[in-house]
Design a protein around this motif. Sequence first.
Motif, PDB file in Angstrom:
ATOM      1  N   ALA A   1      -0.982  -5.054  -5.952  1.00 39.56           N
ATOM      2  CA  ALA A   1       0.110  -4.117  -6.189  1.00 39.56           C
ATOM      3  C   ALA A   1       1.147  -4.838  -7.029  1.00 39.56           C
ATOM      4  O   ALA A   1       1.237  -6.078  -7.020  1.00 39.56           O
ATOM      5  N   ASP A   2       1.939  -4.060  -7.768  1.00 41.46           N
ATOM      6  CA  ASP A   2       3.037  -4.638  -8.545  1.00 41.46           C
ATOM      7  C   ASP A   2       3.999  -5.327  -7.574  1.00 41.46           C
ATOM      8  O   ASP A   2       4.576  -4.693  -6.692  1.00 41.46           O
ATOM      9  N   ALA A   3       4.168  -6.636  -7.737  1.00 41.37           N
ATOM     10  CA  ALA A   3       4.954  -7.422  -6.784  1.00 41.37           C
ATOM     11  C   ALA A   3       6.435  -7.080  -6.799  1.00 41.37           C
ATOM     12  O   ALA A   3       7.166  -7.491  -5.888  1.00 41.37           O
ATOM     13  N   GLU A   4       6.892  -6.334  -7.800  1.00 39.11           N
ATOM     14  CA  GLU A   4       8.314  -5.987  -7.884  1.00 39.11           C
ATOM     15  C   GLU A   4       8.594  -4.549  -7.448  1.00 39.11           C
ATOM     16  O   GLU A   4       9.700  -4.051  -7.642  1.00 39.11           O
ATOM     17  N   GLN A   5       7.591  -3.897  -6.854  1.00 38.01           N
ATOM     18  CA  GLN A   5       7.771  -2.543  -6.325  1.00 38.01           C
ATOM     19  C   GLN A   5       7.559  -2.570  -4.807  1.00 38.01           C
ATOM     20  O   GLN A   5       6.415  -2.590  -4.339  1.00 38.01           O
ATOM     21  N   PRO A   6       8.631  -2.554  -4.021  1.00 39.12           N
ATOM     22  CA  PRO A   6       8.484  -2.665  -2.559  1.00 39.12           C
ATOM     23  C   PRO A   6       7.593  -1.594  -1.945  1.00 39.12           C
ATOM     24  O   PRO A   6       6.822  -1.888  -1.025  1.00 39.12           O
ATOM     25  N   ASP A   7       7.681  -0.367  -2.433  1.00 37.61           N
ATOM     26  CA  ASP A   7       6.854   0.698  -1.865  1.00 37.61           C
ATOM     27  C   ASP A   7       5.377   0.448  -2.125  1.00 37.61           C
ATOM     28  O   ASP A   7       4.520   0.721  -1.269  1.00 37.61           O
ATOM     29  N   ALA A   8       5.068  -0.072  -3.306  1.00 27.07           N
ATOM     30  CA  ALA A   8       3.673  -0.381  -3.623  1.00 27.07           C
ATOM     31  C   ALA A   8       3.173  -1.526  -2.749  1.00 27.07           C
ATOM     32  O   ALA A   8       2.048  -1.485  -2.231  1.00 27.07           O
ATOM     33  N   VAL A   9       3.998  -2.555  -2.571  1.00 30.58           N
ATOM     34  CA  VAL A   9       3.609  -3.681  -1.718  1.00 30.58           C
ATOM     35  C   VAL A   9       3.381  -3.212  -0.285  1.00 30.58           C
ATOM     36  O   VAL A   9       2.448  -3.653   0.388  1.00 30.58           O
ATOM     37  N   ALA A  10       4.223  -2.288   0.191  1.00 26.60           N
ATOM     38  CA  ALA A  10       4.067  -1.756   1.548  1.00 26.60           C
ATOM     39  C   ALA A  10       2.711  -1.078   1.716  1.00 26.60           C
ATOM     40  O   ALA A  10       2.128  -1.100   2.815  1.00 26.60           O
ATOM     41  N   ARG A  11       2.183  -0.495   0.650  1.00 23.15           N
ATOM     42  CA  ARG A  11       0.874   0.157   0.727  1.00 23.15           C
ATOM     43  C   ARG A  11      -0.244  -0.856   0.977  1.00 23.15           C
ATOM     44  O   ARG A  11      -1.272  -0.514   1.570  1.00 23.15           O
ATOM     45  N   ILE A  12      -0.062  -2.098   0.520  1.00 29.78           N
ATOM     46  CA  ILE A  12      -1.053  -3.135   0.798  1.00 29.78           C
ATOM     47  C   ILE A  12      -1.204  -3.326   2.307  1.00 29.78           C
ATOM     48  O   ILE A  12      -2.310  -3.347   2.852  1.00 29.78           O
ATOM     49  N   PHE A  13      -0.075  -3.466   2.982  1.00 24.96           N
ATOM     50  CA  PHE A  13      -0.108  -3.707   4.426  1.00 24.96           C
ATOM     51  C   PHE A  13      -0.746  -2.525   5.160  1.00 24.96           C
ATOM     52  O   PHE A  13      -1.511  -2.712   6.104  1.00 24.96           O
ATOM     53  N   ALA A  14      -0.425  -1.309   4.713  1.00 25.98           N
ATOM     54  CA  ALA A  14      -0.992  -0.118   5.359  1.00 25.98           C
ATOM     55  C   ALA A  14      -2.503  -0.047   5.142  1.00 25.98           C
ATOM     56  O   ALA A  14      -3.263   0.268   6.067  1.00 25.98           O
ATOM     57  N   ALA A  15      -2.962  -0.346   3.916  1.00 27.45           N
ATOM     58  CA  ALA A  15      -4.388  -0.260   3.614  1.00 27.45           C
ATOM     59  C   ALA A  15      -5.195  -1.296   4.389  1.00 27.45           C
ATOM     60  O   ALA A  15      -6.298  -1.023   4.860  1.00 27.45           O
ATOM     61  N   LYS A  16      -4.652  -2.494   4.532  1.00 27.90           N
ATOM     62  CA  LYS A  16      -5.367  -3.578   5.198  1.00 27.90           C
ATOM     63  C   LYS A  16      -5.202  -3.548   6.710  1.00 27.90           C
ATOM     64  O   LYS A  16      -5.988  -4.172   7.432  1.00 27.90           O
ATOM     65  N   GLY A  17      -4.153  -2.869   7.207  1.00 27.01           N
ATOM     66  CA  GLY A  17      -3.809  -3.000   8.614  1.00 27.01           C
ATOM     67  C   GLY A  17      -3.223  -4.365   8.904  1.00 27.01           C
ATOM     68  O   GLY A  17      -3.429  -4.944   9.971  1.00 27.01           O
ATOM     69  N   ARG A  18      -2.448  -4.882   7.959  1.00 29.14           N
ATOM     70  CA  ARG A  18      -1.893  -6.234   8.020  1.00 29.14           C
ATOM     71  C   ARG A  18      -0.443  -6.187   8.478  1.00 29.14           C
ATOM     72  O   ARG A  18       0.328  -5.346   8.005  1.00 29.14           O
ATOM     73  N   PRO A  19       0.000  -7.077   9.368  1.00 32.09           N
ATOM     74  CA  PRO A  19       1.409  -7.088   9.772  1.00 32.09           C
ATOM     75  C   PRO A  19       2.332  -7.345   8.586  1.00 32.09           C
ATOM     76  O   PRO A  19       2.060  -8.235   7.763  1.00 32.09           O
ATOM     77  N   SER A  20       3.409  -6.581   8.480  1.00 33.06           N
ATOM     78  CA  SER A  20       4.310  -6.706   7.323  1.00 33.06           C
ATOM     79  C   SER A  20       5.079  -8.015   7.311  1.00 33.06           C
ATOM     80  O   SER A  20       5.670  -8.379   6.288  1.00 33.06           O
ATOM     81  N   SER A  21       5.068  -8.743   8.424  1.00 33.18           N
ATOM     82  CA  SER A  21       5.730 -10.047   8.468  1.00 33.18           C
ATOM     83  C   SER A  21       4.859 -11.158   7.894  1.00 33.18           C
ATOM     84  O   SER A  21       5.317 -12.293   7.742  1.00 33.18           O
ATOM     85  N   HIS A  22       3.607 -10.827   7.575  1.00 35.32           N
ATOM     86  CA  HIS A  22       2.673 -11.823   7.067  1.00 35.32           C
ATOM     87  C   HIS A  22       2.824 -11.894   5.549  1.00 35.32           C
ATOM     88  O   HIS A  22       2.566 -10.913   4.848  1.00 35.32           O
ATOM     89  N   PRO A  23       3.267 -13.026   4.992  1.00 33.03           N
ATOM     90  CA  PRO A  23       3.576 -13.080   3.560  1.00 33.03           C
ATOM     91  C   PRO A  23       2.352 -12.927   2.670  1.00 33.03           C
ATOM     92  O   PRO A  23       1.218 -13.196   3.084  1.00 33.03           O
ATOM     93  N   LEU A  24       2.615 -12.511   1.431  1.00 30.71           N
ATOM     94  CA  LEU A  24       1.575 -12.321   0.427  1.00 30.71           C
ATOM     95  C   LEU A  24       1.712 -13.373  -0.661  1.00 30.71           C
ATOM     96  O   LEU A  24       2.787 -13.951  -0.867  1.00 30.71           O
ATOM     97  N   ILE A  25       0.638 -13.594  -1.394  1.00 25.44           N
ATOM     98  CA  ILE A  25       0.650 -14.467  -2.561  1.00 25.44           C
ATOM     99  C   ILE A  25       0.908 -13.612  -3.797  1.00 25.44           C
ATOM    100  O   ILE A  25       0.304 -12.549  -3.959  1.00 25.44           O
ATOM    101  N   VAL A  26       1.793 -14.077  -4.653  1.00 22.06           N
ATOM    102  CA  VAL A  26       2.054 -13.414  -5.934  1.00 22.06           C
ATOM    103  C   VAL A  26       1.276 -14.146  -7.017  1.00 22.06           C
ATOM    104  O   VAL A  26       1.389 -15.368  -7.167  1.00 22.06           O
ATOM    105  N   HIS A  27       0.487 -13.383  -7.770  1.00 22.58           N
ATOM    106  CA  HIS A  27      -0.304 -13.931  -8.862  1.00 22.58           C
ATOM    107  C   HIS A  27       0.472 -13.789 -10.165  1.00 22.58           C
ATOM    108  O   HIS A  27       1.022 -12.712 -10.458  1.00 22.58           O
ATOM    109  N   LEU A  28       0.521 -14.876 -10.941  1.00 22.92           N
ATOM    110  CA  LEU A  28       1.277 -14.935 -12.182  1.00 22.92           C
ATOM    111  C   LEU A  28       0.343 -15.188 -13.357  1.00 22.92           C
ATOM    112  O   LEU A  28      -0.789 -15.640 -13.192  1.00 22.92           O
ATOM    113  N   ARG A  29       0.845 -14.930 -14.565  1.00 23.91           N
ATOM    114  CA  ARG A  29       0.020 -15.021 -15.769  1.00 23.91           C
ATOM    115  C   ARG A  29      -0.219 -16.462 -16.212  1.00 23.91           C
ATOM    116  O   ARG A  29      -1.260 -16.784 -16.811  1.00 23.91           O
TER     117      ARG A  29
END
Length: 322
Positions: free
Chosen positions: A32-60
């Motif tokens: 998901a676009d790392a600068e869109q909070p609503d999009a990032v929230a969809r990651i947690f919902a899709a995976k069933g992942r706790p929102s307190s668990h940090p994500l890795i941001v991939h850069l160019r």
Amino acid sequence: MAPTVDVDTAATLLRAGKLVAIPTETVYGLGADAEQPDAVARIFAAKGRPSSHPLIVHLRAADALDEGWAANVPPAARRLADVLWPGPLTLILQRGPRALDAVTGGLSTVGLRVPAHPLARALLERVGGIAAPSANRFGSVSPTTAAHVQRDLGDRIDAVLDGGPCEVGIESTIVDVSTGVPRILRPGGISREVLEEILGAPVPMAGDDAPRAPGMLASHYAPRAKVVAVAPRDASQRAHELAREGRIALLAPPTLALDLPDALERIDVPADPRERARTLYESLRAIDERGFERAIVVLPDDERGLGLAIADRLRKAGAPKD
């Protein structure tokens, strides 16, 4: 099932706040676009992942560290990034203004990496930063093909960018450099020995005071079947002890001589650490696909190099589930 798309379509979807599974050299990520909070929230919902668990941001590229993702970059972090990026290394740094709470789980640090897969890199040239944990249900076996993603999340995401099988096959090594003194939070595709050679100093495993990071839960990377991880010297004994407890497989390199009960089915796994890492999650998925209730999985006989990461994944696959 989610449609398979090209890089330009994937970028358009990500900019629109959608979820796209993306290939990397390690495993497929749920992006998901790392600068869109609503999009990032969809990651947690899709995976069933706790929102307190940090994500890795991939850069160019490594120079993107200076584009607001990290507050400061210690010399050791700069050295590792310059030598090992793009590649299977994640650096934990003090977060910059572009690293949102939605990505960091509210921590003062952020995990950053530059993937080596050509499709992921092409996508990152079009999207500034992509938050992407593994594209599977939380805690289960990571995906290393687009087909794995479809089976796990095909009805929960918007698209898949198919880049073929992952070359490395296990997740990135996570190194905490947020205090300036490197320490390993998660072993992975870059060995401890390589890190120490680059830095010219020991790089210890982190202790209990380590910051939260992906893949650090006691139980992770697990199939539905019960996994029992054993040292090579204990494999024959454990096989006889467990032989009557349902349909059981034993996964071990063909070079390992074992005395096994007739009722147990042996499945060969590669002896070469690089090849075993590449096929590790495929072999764990095969346990469920073939209907085994339990699997005895033999740990590497040498837990240096990639052996450390393989053993870490197998022990976590066999840890008690909450």
